[in-house]
Design a protein around this motif. Sequence first.
Motif, mmCIF file in Angstrom:
data_model
loop_
_atom_site.group_PDB
_atom_site.id
_atom_site.type_symbol
_atom_site.label_atom_id
_atom_site.label_comp_id
_atom_site.label_asym_id
_atom_site.label_seq_id
_atom_site.Cartn_x
_atom_site.Cartn_y
_atom_site.Cartn_z
ATOM 1 N N ALA A 202 42.809 45.178 45.903
ATOM 2 C CA ALA A 202 43.435 44.871 44.611
ATOM 3 C C ALA A 202 42.831 43.611 43.994
ATOM 4 O O ALA A 202 42.516 43.588 42.798
ATOM 5 C CB ALA A 202 44.947 44.719 44.779
ATOM 6 N N SER A 203 42.641 42.582 44.797
ATOM 7 C CA SER A 203 42.042 41.341 44.290
ATOM 8 C C SER A 203 40.588 41.552 43.887
ATOM 9 O O SER A 203 40.131 41.027 42.869
ATOM 10 C CB SER A 203 42.121 40.238 45.343
ATOM 11 O OG SER A 203 43.460 39.957 45.668
ATOM 12 N N LEU A 204 39.859 42.322 44.678
ATOM 13 C CA LEU A 204 38.464 42.617 44.367
ATOM 14 C C LEU A 204 38.362 43.402 43.050
ATOM 15 O O LEU A 204 37.521 43.104 42.207
ATOM 16 C CB LEU A 204 37.830 43.404 45.507
ATOM 17 C CG LEU A 204 36.343 43.679 45.425
ATOM 18 C CD1 LEU A 204 35.531 42.389 45.453
ATOM 19 C CD2 LEU A 204 35.915 44.586 46.573
ATOM 20 N N SER A 205 39.245 44.371 42.869
ATOM 21 C CA SER A 205 39.263 45.160 41.631
ATOM 22 C C SER A 205 39.596 44.291 40.425
ATOM 23 O O SER A 205 38.975 44.429 39.366
ATOM 24 C CB SER A 205 40.273 46.303 41.737
ATOM 25 O OG SER A 205 39.890 47.213 42.728
ATOM 26 N N ALA A 206 40.561 43.407 40.590
ATOM 27 C CA ALA A 206 40.941 42.512 39.497
ATOM 28 C C ALA A 206 39.792 41.577 39.130
ATOM 29 O O ALA A 206 39.519 41.342 37.950
ATOM 30 C CB ALA A 206 42.187 41.710 39.879
ATOM 31 N N ALA A 207 39.098 41.056 40.131
ATOM 32 C CA ALA A 207 37.954 40.179 39.872
ATOM 33 C C ALA A 207 36.847 40.937 39.144
ATOM 34 O O ALA A 207 36.212 40.400 38.226
ATOM 35 C CB ALA A 207 37.433 39.590 41.181
ATOM 36 N N GLY A 208 36.616 42.182 39.529
ATOM 37 C CA GLY A 208 35.612 42.998 38.862
ATOM 38 C C GLY A 208 35.987 43.317 37.428
ATOM 39 O O GLY A 208 35.133 43.313 36.534
ATOM 40 N N ALA A 209 37.265 43.569 37.176
ATOM 41 C CA ALA A 209 37.727 43.859 35.813
ATOM 42 C C ALA A 209 37.612 42.622 34.932
ATOM 43 O O ALA A 209 37.314 42.722 33.738
ATOM 44 C CB ALA A 209 39.165 44.362 35.851
ATOM 45 N N ALA A 210 37.831 41.457 35.525
ATOM 46 C CA ALA A 210 37.752 40.207 34.762
ATOM 47 C C ALA A 210 36.321 39.826 34.421
ATOM 48 O O ALA A 210 36.078 39.155 33.417
ATOM 49 C CB ALA A 210 38.421 39.074 35.551
ATOM 50 N N LYS A 211 35.379 40.219 35.249
ATOM 51 C CA LYS A 211 33.961 39.885 35.027
ATOM 52 C C LYS A 211 33.102 41.119 35.242
ATOM 53 O O LYS A 211 32.353 41.206 36.229
ATOM 54 C CB LYS A 211 33.520 38.788 35.993
ATOM 55 C CG LYS A 211 33.904 37.399 35.611
ATOM 56 C CD LYS A 211 33.267 36.442 36.607
ATOM 57 C CE LYS A 211 32.749 35.244 35.847
ATOM 58 N NZ LYS A 211 32.185 34.249 36.736
ATOM 59 N N PRO A 212 33.192 42.092 34.345
ATOM 60 C CA PRO A 212 32.392 43.307 34.546
ATOM 61 C C PRO A 212 30.895 43.025 34.440
ATOM 62 O O PRO A 212 30.489 42.092 33.752
ATOM 63 C CB PRO A 212 32.856 44.235 33.422
ATOM 64 C CG PRO A 212 33.526 43.363 32.421
ATOM 65 C CD PRO A 212 33.985 42.125 33.130
ATOM 66 N N ILE A 213 30.123 43.805 35.151
ATOM 67 C CA ILE A 213 28.668 43.693 35.072
ATOM 68 C C ILE A 213 28.109 45.075 34.728
ATOM 69 O O ILE A 213 28.760 46.094 34.939
ATOM 70 C CB ILE A 213 28.049 43.149 36.377
ATOM 71 C CG1 ILE A 213 28.399 44.036 37.574
ATOM 72 C CG2 ILE A 213 28.487 41.727 36.634
ATOM 73 C CD1 ILE A 213 27.713 43.633 38.854
ATOM 74 N N ALA A 214 26.916 45.083 34.225
ATOM 75 C CA ALA A 214 26.284 46.335 33.820
ATOM 76 C C ALA A 214 26.046 47.235 35.027
ATOM 77 O O ALA A 214 25.793 46.761 36.132
ATOM 78 C CB ALA A 214 24.961 46.044 33.119
#
Length: 184
Positions: free
Chosen positions: A80-92
């Motif tokens: 859940a934390s990893l997903s939230a971090a990815g959503a906050a800083k998406p990369i191409a």
Amino acid sequence: RGLTCVPVYDTLGYNILTYELNHADVPILFVEASKLASVAAVLKDCPSLKHVVLVQELSHVDSAVVKLFDAAGVNLTDVASLSAAGAAKPIAASPPSGDDLAFIMYTSGTTGDPKGVCLKQLSITVGATWCAGLEILPTDRYLSYLPLAHILEMAAELGVLSAGCKVGYSNPNTIFPKKALGPD
């Protein structure tokens, strides 16, 4: 992302876990809470391992276990934390090519150290779409009973998932209850 997946058997012991993590130079490991103690036991021997992602919520983990990861310099987080971090800083997106490595599937190691079988993206794609010539429909269901680190299980799951099927995961003790099998 074009990352290489390295499934590991969780039943073969610390030496095999250590061997496979080091041999494949694994930097991130996804794990169930029930396996954290096994991972913590090999941290000092696995220098490439920098991140462990817990499938369950991290808040349910004993603080003493969390301290073991901190002491080893390994980041312990949850999905859940990893997903939230990815959503906050998406990369191409960085899709792989057919020649990129998709999996390193290890043998059980019954004849020495486990052997890492390297499978390319194209091999996985062809295998998943071919399905051994079977007609698989999106309404079909598949009951998984082999370990997820087993190459036949991986191929079967990718095949049925590519057809839109649902996968159910079993527990060997519910499929083959000891009472039904008789004495050991």
